[in-house]
Scaffold this active site. Structure first.
Site, PDB file in Angstrom:
ATOM      1  N   GLY A  22       0.730  -6.733   8.929  1.00 36.89           N
ATOM      2  CA  GLY A  22       1.237  -7.329  10.152  1.00 36.89           C
ATOM      3  C   GLY A  22       1.434  -6.321  11.260  1.00 36.89           C
ATOM      4  CB  CYS A 113       5.311   0.695  -2.207  1.00 36.89           C
ATOM      5  SG  CYS A 113       4.641  -0.865  -1.582  1.00 36.89           S
ATOM      6  CB  CYS A 210       9.534  -1.664   4.314  1.00 31.57           C
ATOM      7  SG  CYS A 210       9.120  -1.904   2.574  1.00 31.57           S
TER       8      CYS A 210
END
Length: 400
Positions: A22, A113, A210
């Site tokens: 995004g 991640c 995040c």
């Protein structure tokens, strides 16, 4: 004939999955590949409960980001899917993050991640969709080697280079990954976003952590690991108690502010003793470390790691994502991997990564790295000399 992604076949016959967060970087990645004629499929991962972070600047993979990724995909005319990875992300990233802080480390969740979710699970999904590659918006690049495998390189824009966060990528993953932004600057990326008419052209960059909606990581840790918030002592190098704290998770090696101690000279956090709930502080000169013991080492240089090291491998290392690579030696000592820093480094914190490079300039090759298990002030020869002196003293006592 190879196409622009170094793959066999025409772009229109080549499916590429793009990891769309995004943000502007992954959006431009998708737009570039679409403009070159590739069969682009966008995938966005929903990684955590995004309710509290939906409208926070710098959040990543949250509600607004999913909305932005969907809009960009619609603008480009590419299929877009949102995959729910909340459970997986919590188990492999968030809980490990809390465990690491509770044990006195300073973790890097982005590395986990990439290693545990994006470059494992998402890559597997891309293969299932019949893709020839998974493309991301990371500022790194790769190139084909003589044997057909790929090398991971730093970005041309050293201020944006993200290679530190990708050291744990395996050779097999590198063969499937592509990084179209590796030769660009952030300004060039934003200019392309405007040229493509993307709504995210001026969107703020995401932050490292995040999944912390309030920006306070201690909120996450206190909920998952309440024992980590237990108070304890702040001690000096001699073990004298000079203050108290409300939990070691509030501190990291190299920290100066927020100690709550009145002192004539500046004091810095030197180490965290989780077992005894102690924060050890001292002068700045005590921060400099020369030796690092590593765990979970990953090697993506040429050949086997132990053979490459031999009696010692001269290379460059980065011990924080914001620092430049510094000269060092990599050795095997008593069955463990150790790095000796030629000039020493301040603020070397367990839990951070120590990443290997073949040079210090832009687009140097990433050779791998490991997580910092322990840091020591002594150089290897100093430790050996001290050990020898102690042995001689002990022998003299026995003779006496």
């Amino acid at each position: 004939m190879l196409n622009s992604l170094d793959l066999e076949g025409r772009p229109q016959d080549t499916r590429v999955v793009v990891a769309m967060s995004g943000g502007v970087d992954s959006s431009v990645t998708a737009a570039l590949l679409k403009s070159e004629g590739y069969d682009v499929v966008g995938i966005t991962l929903q990684l955590y409960d995004h309710g509290a972070a939906t409208h926070r600047k710098g959040a990543c993979c949250a509600g607004q980001d999913i909305h932005d990724a969907r809009n960009v995909a619609a603008r480009l005319g590419v299929p877009h899917y949102v995959l729910d990875y909340e459970s997986r992300f919590r188990e492999t990233v968030i809980e490990n993050f809390a465990d690491s802080y509770a044990s006195g480390e300073t973790p890097v969740p982005c590395i986990e991640c990439n290693r545990q979710v994006k470059f494992r699970d998402l890559l597997a999904t891309a293969r299932e969709l019949g893709a020839a590659a998974l493309a991301t918006g990371h500022y790194v690049s790769s190139r084909r080697l003589a044997d057909g495998s790929r090398a991971l390189l730093c970005a041309a824009d050293t201020d944006r280079d993200q290679s530190y966060f990708l050291f744990a990528t395996t050779r097999e993953q590198l063969d499937f990954l592509r990084f179209p932004l590796g030769d660009m600057t952030k300004q060039q990326t934003r200019e392309l976003a405007r040229r493509f008419g993307l709504s995210v052209a001026d969107k703020h960059d995401s932050q490292d952590i995040c999944f912390v909606p309030t920006g306070r990581y201690t909120d996450i840790i206190s909920r998952l690991k309440p024992n980590a918030m237990v108070s304890g002592d702040i001690v000096d190098l001699d073990g004298h108690v000079i203050g108290h704290h409300e939990g070691i998770v509030h501190f990291t090696v190299g920290q100066r502010r927020g100690l709550g101690i009145a002192s004539g000279a500046p004091l810095y956090v030197l180490s965290l003793d989780a077992a005894n709930r102690r924060v050890v502080v001292g002068p700045r000169e005590a921060l400099k470390m020369h030796r690092i013991v590593l765990r979970d080492v990953n090697w993506i240089g040429d050949g086997a790691l132990d053979r490459a090291i031999g009696a010692g491998l001269e290379l460059f290392v980065r011990v924080r994502s914001t620092r430049r690579p510094q000269p060092a030696w990599l050795r095997v000592v008593d069955g463990r991997y150790e790095v000796e820093l030629v000039a020493g480094e301040e603020g070397v914190s367990p839990g951070q990564a120590c990443v290997f490079y073949d040079g210090a300039e832009g687009q140097s090759r990433v050779l791998g790295g490991g997580f910092i298990a322990r840091a020591m002030a002594q150089r290897a020869n100093e430790a050996a000399a001290q050990s020898g002196t102690l042995a001689q003293s002990f022998a003299a006592e026995l003779r006496g």
